[in-house]
Design an enzyme around this catalytic site. Structure first.
Site, PDB file in Angstrom:
ATOM      1  N   ASP A   1     -11.064   2.591   4.248  1.00 37.99           N
ATOM      2  CA  ASP A   1     -11.322   1.153   4.115  1.00 37.99           C
ATOM      3  C   ASP A   1     -12.823   0.862   4.010  1.00 37.99           C
ATOM      4  OD1 ASP A   1      -9.312  -0.732   3.857  1.00 37.99           O
ATOM      5  OD2 ASP A   1      -8.775  -0.714   5.986  1.00 37.99           O
TER       6      ASP A   1
ATOM      7  N   LYS B   1       0.848  -1.203   0.000  1.00 35.61           N
ATOM      8  CA  LYS B   1       0.000   0.000   0.000  1.00 35.61           C
ATOM      9  C   LYS B   1       0.881   1.249   0.000  1.00 35.61           C
ATOM     10  CE  LYS B   1      -3.754  -2.505   2.228  1.00 35.61           C
ATOM     11  NZ  LYS B   1      -4.528  -2.805   3.443  1.00 35.61           N
TER      12      LYS B   1
ATOM     13  N   GLN C   1      -4.690  -1.943   9.655  1.00 39.27           N
ATOM     14  CA  GLN C   1      -4.529  -3.226   8.984  1.00 39.27           C
ATOM     15  C   GLN C   1      -5.071  -4.340   9.867  1.00 39.27           C
ATOM     16  OE1 GLN C   1      -3.505  -3.554   5.811  1.00 39.27           O
ATOM     17  NE2 GLN C   1      -3.873  -5.753   5.909  1.00 39.27           N
TER      18      GLN C   1
END
Ligand code: GUN
Length: 291
Positions: free
Chosen positions: A119, A52, A96
């Protein structure tokens, strides 16, 4: 059989985003800034976060990774989230997953400011997705939709069978594909670990989305001739390679591919589309903050 090339599709989108970032900076605006929080030492999570970060660099975003030890308490993590919520230099941030067992994942996700939730995991954004309102669509479902769109795959009236009911992939993609539009207008079935005789459903499917995390689960005898198969799996399985593992999808590609009209490879299918979708969401977060 046509290969759904996620790597090439993501590269094309990457170019578009990079060009728009250039326009942004030429106007005197600052670059989008994504922050990732990584708790602990999970090998796969470290790789995802590194990817990322790399992708941010390629599209011209600023990126920061906040690395916290496995022993981080829920309270400490919530403190970092509150700090990022208030930090005007950060447009979007992600935590994450998975988190260490002693941390309540949903409690943590609920603490993210929905306007920075690139997200798309906050209940407000999940709710908007369910209602078909504009929002941050979580990256993997967004990437799958973009891939279907890019290859002009006709989904209207098709029977789509989703394998897996996770909050991150199974449920949102099932919802998106059932909504009006193209891609969309599908009749959707969700199968999961408690579904007896999964083949009964997959054999009827025009489109199969495999997101159960079981390496090479989907076999040729479970797939109808001409089906579209999207493989979301990325499991590390022990192998005689320099790293000691190989990456396996949820689909037995060698067996299944010859029966398909379209299929995604692993790697190079859904994975790159997921990362570029996160970049899209971060760009959107930046744009909405400028308005
Ligand atoms: N772990 C597996 N997939 C994802 C994702 O899309 N976002 C985050 N934050 N963690 C993940």
């Amino acid at each position: 059989m046509i290969l759904l090339d996620g790597k090439a599709t993501a590269a094309a989108i990457k170019k578009e985003i990079a060009a728009r970032v250039e326009e942004m900076t030429a106007r005197g605006e600052r670059r989008p800034h994504l922050t990732a929080i990584l708790v602990g030492e999970d090998g796969a999570s470290k790789t995802y976060v590194a990817n990322k970060e790399k992708s941010c660099g390629e599209v011209g975003f600023d990126s920061t990774v906040l690395r916290l030890p496995e022993s981080t308490t829920e309270e400490e993590l919530l403190g970092e989230i509150n700090r990022l919520n208030r930090d005007d230099s950060v447009d979007g941030f992600i935590i994450q997953l998975p988190l260490p067992k002693h941390i309540d994942e949903q409690k943590v996700l609920n603490a993210v400011d929905p306007s920075k939730d690139v997200d798309g995991f906050h209940p407000v954004n999940v709710g908007k997705l369910m209602l078909g309102e504009p929002t941050f669509i979580s990256a993997t479902p967004y990437g799958i939709m973009a891939l279907l769109e890019h290859y002009n795959i006709d989904t209207k009236g098709k029977h789509c069978v989703v394998l897996g009911r996770s909050n991150i992939v199974g449920r949102p993609i099932a919802n998106l594909l059932s909504q009006k539009g193209n891609p969309g207008d599908c009749t959707v079935t969700i199968c999961h670990s408690r579904t007896p005789d999964i083949s009964k459903y997959t054999l009827e499917a025009d489109i199969i989305i495999a997101a159960i995390g079981k390496p090479e689960f989907l076999k040729a005898e479970m797939v109808k001739e001409g089906a579209v198969v999207i493989d979301v799996g990325i499991t590390r399985v022990p192998a005689d390679t320099p790293k000691g593992y190989r990456i396996a999808g949820d689909v037995d590609f060698a067996e299944v591919a010859p029966k398909c009209s379209y299929i995604t490879p692993v790697p190079g299918g859904v994975g790159p589309m997921t990362i570029i979708s996160l970049m899209r969401n971060t760009f959107l977060a930046r744009s909405l903050r400028t308005k």
